[in-house]
Structures are given as C-alpha cells and as structure tokens.
Motif scaffolding. Sequence first.
Motif, short mmCIF file in Angstrom:
data_model
loop_
_atom_site.label_atom_id
_atom_site.label_comp_id
_atom_site.label_asym_id
_atom_site.label_seq_id
_atom_site.Cartn_x
_atom_site.Cartn_y
_atom_site.Cartn_z
N ARG A 68 4.74 -63.64 -7.46
CA ARG A 68 5.98 -62.88 -7.73
C ARG A 68 6.68 -63.40 -8.97
N ALA A 69 6.76 -64.71 -9.11
CA ALA A 69 7.39 -65.28 -10.30
C ALA A 69 6.63 -64.89 -11.56
N ALA A 70 5.29 -64.87 -11.46
CA ALA A 70 4.47 -64.48 -12.61
C ALA A 70 4.74 -63.03 -13.01
N GLU A 71 4.82 -62.16 -12.02
CA GLU A 71 5.08 -60.74 -12.32
C GLU A 71 6.48 -60.56 -12.91
N GLU A 72 7.45 -61.28 -12.37
CA GLU A 72 8.80 -61.21 -12.92
C GLU A 72 8.83 -61.70 -14.35
N PHE A 73 8.04 -62.73 -14.63
CA PHE A 73 7.97 -63.23 -16.00
C PHE A 73 7.37 -62.18 -16.93
N GLY A 74 6.32 -61.51 -16.51
CA GLY A 74 5.73 -60.46 -17.33
C GLY A 74 6.74 -59.39 -17.70
#
Length: 257
Positions: A68-74
């Motif tokens: 989830r954090a990775a997707e939010e970063f994207g």
Amino acid sequence: MEFLGTSHSWTLHRGVREGREVFVKRGADFSAEAHGLRRLSPLAPEVVHLGADELVLPWLEPERPGVRAAEEFGRALAGLHALGADRFGAPWPGMIADLPLDNAPAGDDWLTWYAERRCLPYARTARDAGTLSASDVTEIEAFLGRARQPAEPVSRIHGDLWSGNVHWSGGRAWLIDPAAHGGHRETDLAMLGLFGAPHLDRILAAYDEARPLAEGWRERAPLHRLHPLLVHCVLYGASYRARTMPTARSSLFSGSG
C-alpha cells in the motif's frame, strides 16, 4: 550526538535538538540539497536547519515498505512530477553525491539539455581520469545524438531517485538526498529501476494509473540511466564502465528515428 558513519565527504549523526530527534549531516555545503528538499515538499522531509557545513532533518525511523505504501508513493510521485518547473535545470548550482551538477539552461529541448548538462560532462571527466576511453566518449556522443524522447512538459523531479534515496518511514515514502531540478519524468522512473526498488511493479503501476506514461517509456530507460551510470564511473572508477557502455550501445536508437 550519536555518530552513524560517513558518506562521501561528510559525516552522519543522530541527535536531539530542542527536544526533537534529528538526523544531522556535517562537513559540506548542503545548500543544494536543502533547495531540493524544499522543492520536493511534501514528499521530502522538512529542513529543520541549514548551516554553513551542516544540514538538520527530522529523524525518520526506517521501516520495511508495504504494498500500500508503495502504491501511494507511485501516485504521489506522479503528482510531484505534475507540479512542473519553469525550465530544465534549476536556479541554483546543483550537486549529485559530492560532485557538481550543472543546472544552467542549454538548448530548447530536453535531449540537448540532458546531453550537455547531465551526460557529457561526466563522460569527459571519466575519460580524463582514464575510466573511459576517447572512443567510449565518442560512442556516448553518438548514442545521445541519435536518441529520441517524446516531448512532455517540464517535470519537477528528484534527479537521483535510486532506491536508497527513497526512505520508508511512518507508512509512507520520503524523498531524500535529492539532485532536484526541472527535467523529464521518465528519468526518476528509470532510476528507480536501475538498482531495484521494493515493490517497484506496484509503484510503477500506480504511477501509470495516476498519470499515464508515453508509449515505449520502458524501452527508453537506458537513455535516462546513462547519466547516473556516468556519475558512478566518475565516483567509483572502471568497475562501472562494464555497465555504462552497453547502455550507450543500446539498439533502441540505432535507426534514424
């Protein structure tokens, strides 16, 4: 103040300032980094203090990133790039690691600016140091001369976005150690993939959902990776030639375009 180690020509520390836990870098002029961190806000940490040879940031306890954090970063990175910039480069003298980075204008298009301000200065420095040969530099010049890149608005980019410059803390990503400038957004994405990043596929998918990328962006990654590889040639010597020259010999731009 707890000593954490060294990086390039400076020292790293953990301490407390006015009751607040902080991360401190000492031993260099950090004004370019501070300019970059402020330009990348709110994806970058606050500049708590900038001194003549000291930079103080909040201490951000590191953690392992989740999907989830990775997707939010994207998605956040897509939003940052969309903020744009008024030109290629930046209105301050840049730094990458402890090397100078020329942020001055050059030409009217990104490829000209990228060749003159990002790639060729380091190729020539590496040649002068004996890391690259004169024929290597000729090949790099030819590669840049035949390269093609779809035109896009100038993006606000990190400029040195390898995985080590994405700090995960508090359930999110923070951008650190920037070489921030107005550039091409594919540069940041190509750099993320250069040495690998956690959940890279989810970062890229979320980015593309938020702000679709131009067709063929993955195939253009060698062009955008040439600059950081040349910087590594200057910093670390001949061991990086074996990775740099195949990039400059990419068949992608072998035609007339």
